[in-house]
Design a protein around this motif. Structure first.
Motif, PDB file in Angstrom:
ATOM      1  N   THR B  45       9.517  -4.888   4.238  1.00  0.00           N
ATOM      2  CA  THR B  45       8.583  -3.971   3.589  1.00  0.00           C
ATOM      3  C   THR B  45       7.464  -4.754   2.896  1.00  0.00           C
ATOM      4  OG1 THR B  45       9.733  -3.918   1.459  1.00  0.00           O
ATOM      5  CG2 THR B  45      10.439  -2.318   3.140  1.00  0.00           C
ATOM      6  N   GLU B  46       6.354  -4.060   2.682  1.00  0.00           N
ATOM      7  CA  GLU B  46       5.228  -4.666   1.977  1.00  0.00           C
ATOM      8  C   GLU B  46       5.660  -5.082   0.569  1.00  0.00           C
ATOM      9  OE1 GLU B  46       1.948  -2.019   1.717  1.00  0.00           O
ATOM     10  OE2 GLU B  46       0.627  -3.467   0.736  1.00  0.00           O
ATOM     11  N   HIS B  47       6.476  -4.237  -0.067  1.00  0.00           N
ATOM     12  CA  HIS B  47       6.918  -4.542  -1.425  1.00  0.00           C
ATOM     13  C   HIS B  47       7.736  -5.835  -1.468  1.00  0.00           C
ATOM     14  CE1 HIS B  47       8.359  -4.035  -5.493  1.00  0.00           C
ATOM     15  NE2 HIS B  47       9.610  -4.098  -5.068  1.00  0.00           N
ATOM     16  N   GLU B  48       8.619  -6.003  -0.501  1.00  0.00           N
ATOM     17  CA  GLU B  48       9.437  -7.229  -0.476  1.00  0.00           C
ATOM     18  C   GLU B  48       8.559  -8.454  -0.259  1.00  0.00           C
ATOM     19  OE1 GLU B  48      13.598  -5.314   1.267  1.00  0.00           O
ATOM     20  OE2 GLU B  48      12.258  -6.395   2.595  1.00  0.00           O
ATOM     21  N   ALA B  49       7.564  -8.323   0.612  1.00  0.00           N
ATOM     22  CA  ALA B  49       6.645  -9.447   0.834  1.00  0.00           C
ATOM     23  C   ALA B  49       5.889  -9.790  -0.451  1.00  0.00           C
ATOM     24  CB  ALA B  49       5.671  -9.106   1.956  1.00  0.00           C
ATOM     25  N   ALA B  50       5.555  -8.748  -1.220  1.00  0.00           N
ATOM     26  CA  ALA B  50       4.836  -8.980  -2.475  1.00  0.00           C
ATOM     27  C   ALA B  50       5.717  -9.720  -3.482  1.00  0.00           C
ATOM     28  CB  ALA B  50       4.361  -7.645  -3.047  1.00  0.00           C
ATOM     29  N   ALA B  79       1.275  -5.160   7.096  1.00  0.00           N
ATOM     30  CA  ALA B  79       1.165  -5.267   5.639  1.00  0.00           C
ATOM     31  C   ALA B  79       1.864  -6.519   5.125  1.00  0.00           C
ATOM     32  CB  ALA B  79       1.761  -4.023   4.986  1.00  0.00           C
ATOM     33  N   VAL B  80       3.005  -6.838   5.706  1.00  0.00           N
ATOM     34  CA  VAL B  80       3.731  -8.053   5.315  1.00  0.00           C
ATOM     35  C   VAL B  80       2.840  -9.270   5.560  1.00  0.00           C
ATOM     36  CG1 VAL B  80       5.662  -9.567   5.940  1.00  0.00           C
ATOM     37  CG2 VAL B  80       6.044  -7.094   5.665  1.00  0.00           C
ATOM     38  N   HIS B  81       2.245  -9.297   6.732  1.00  0.00           N
ATOM     39  CA  HIS B  81       1.365 -10.406   7.102  1.00  0.00           C
ATOM     40  C   HIS B  81       0.194 -10.506   6.108  1.00  0.00           C
ATOM     41  CE1 HIS B  81      -1.448 -12.828   9.408  1.00  0.00           C
ATOM     42  NE2 HIS B  81      -0.549 -13.038  10.343  1.00  0.00           N
TER      43      HIS B  81
END
Lengths: 89, 249
Positions: B45-50, B79-81
């Motif tokens: 998820t984007e949140h985890e990447a953040a 988004a992760v990228h």
């Protein structure tokens, strides 16, 4: 959550369904937990990166197989020690 | 001497904040390059990447990553990228990054990789469309890796991937799942054009050290294997003396 086990269901199928649940349950996302069912127990092993992850996995499995005794041997990776370097030659 | 720190399979989630950062304080002093070998997040998820991006804030050495299968799970890979790139991390998929350190140039060619198995016990590009698609993806990724690696004109060349290119570093894993852990096509691609080091992750129950059939060092840096915040590898570049391969401890 729905219980997984049916009376007299072979443990191999239960193990497969538990592993599928650990991969896809929002609390899981774990593909590398070893699951073994023997006698009246379900035995978990492997390693995860946080204590919360370890506890979440136990919660998921406990909900799926409430009639089994849960043995949680999952370890939490200890990163407290700095690594020794390796020279590649 | 070029010093490369590497880790894979960090599987960052909301509960991971603060777990890595304290161990990165010494990184700038002891490494010239930091490699992340995929499965950076728990379910992509984007949140985890953040969470991971915040953890890596303050690392000043160039950081180069590939993504892993977990990073694709939530269909938020774009988004992760982006989150990782915004944090200054180079995310490779068929591309390269060149870094200069102490008079030595280091090139990294990176791909996610994919499965399929190993020579003599592998899937074939044959039969159902799904099976063809599976193996064709691996072939495509391996071709991409070979081309990227071949384009590098650096003193040291490193191949970075998530999936395993050889069986050696899977030792400890169940034989039945080898086709889902990697492909010989990745190792073949590296051997075809040469490299000084291959770094991968993915195989949590595997072994750290191995070598390709062509004699190139391979290291499985999946965190459950190395059991550290990262591993540090030191390679000779153009023969010049430089900073020593110091123990971070």
């Amino acid at each position: 959550m729905t219980h997984l086990s049916e009376p007299d269901e072979p443990p191999q199928y239960l193990v497969a369904r538990v592993k599928d649940a650990l991969a896809n349950d929002p609390r899981g996302g774990e593909l590398d937990i070893r699951v073994k069912i023997a006698g009246t127990g379900v035995f978990l092993s492997g390693s995860v990166s946080t204590p919360a992850r370890r506890d979440a996995i136990a919660t998921v499995v406990g909900e799926l197989l409430p009639e089994f005794d849960l043995h949680n041997s999952i370890s939490v990776t200890d990163m407290s020690e700095d690594p020794a370097p390796e020279r590649i030659e | 001497m070029i010093r490369i720190a590497a880790v894979g399979d960090t599987h960052f989630g909301a509960d991971s904040a603060g777990t890595l950062r304290p161990h990165l304080d010494a990184l700038d002093a002891h490494a010239d390059l930091f490699l992340l070998a995929g499965d950076l997040t728990r379910v992509g998820t984007e949140h985890e990447a953040a969470v991971l991006a915040r953890e890596l804030a303050g690392v000043s050495v160039p950081t180069v990553a590939v993504l892993g299968n977990h990073d694709f799970h939530s269909n938020e890979v774009g988004a992760v990228h982006r989150v990782l790139a915004d944090a200054g991390i180079t995310v490779l998929e068929g591309g390269t990054r060149t870094v200069q350190a102490d008079g030595t140039t280091v090139g990294v060619a990176g791909v996610k990789g994919f499965g399929g198995g190993f020579a003599g016990a592998c899937g074939s590009d044959f039969g159902e469309a799904e099976m063809k698609s599976f193996i064709q993806h691996t072939k495509c990724v391996a071709d991409s890796l070979r081309d990227a690696l071949d384009s590098l004109r650096t003193d040291v060349r490193v191949a970075l991937m998530h999936y395993a290119p050889i069986k050696d570093t899977l030792s400890g894993e169940r034989l039945e799942i080898f086709p889902f852990l990697g492909s010989y096509l990745l190792g073949e691609a590296v051997d075809a054009v040469g490299a000084d080091l291959v770094v991968h992750g993915h195989a949590h129950a595997g072994t750290e050290s191995g070598v390709t059939p062509g004699g190139i060092h391979v290291r499985n840096v999946a965190q459950p294997v190395i059991r550290h915040s990262y591993r540090l590898y030191c390679l000779d570049g153009n023969g010049e003396t430089g900073p020593q391969c110091a123990d971070p401890g």
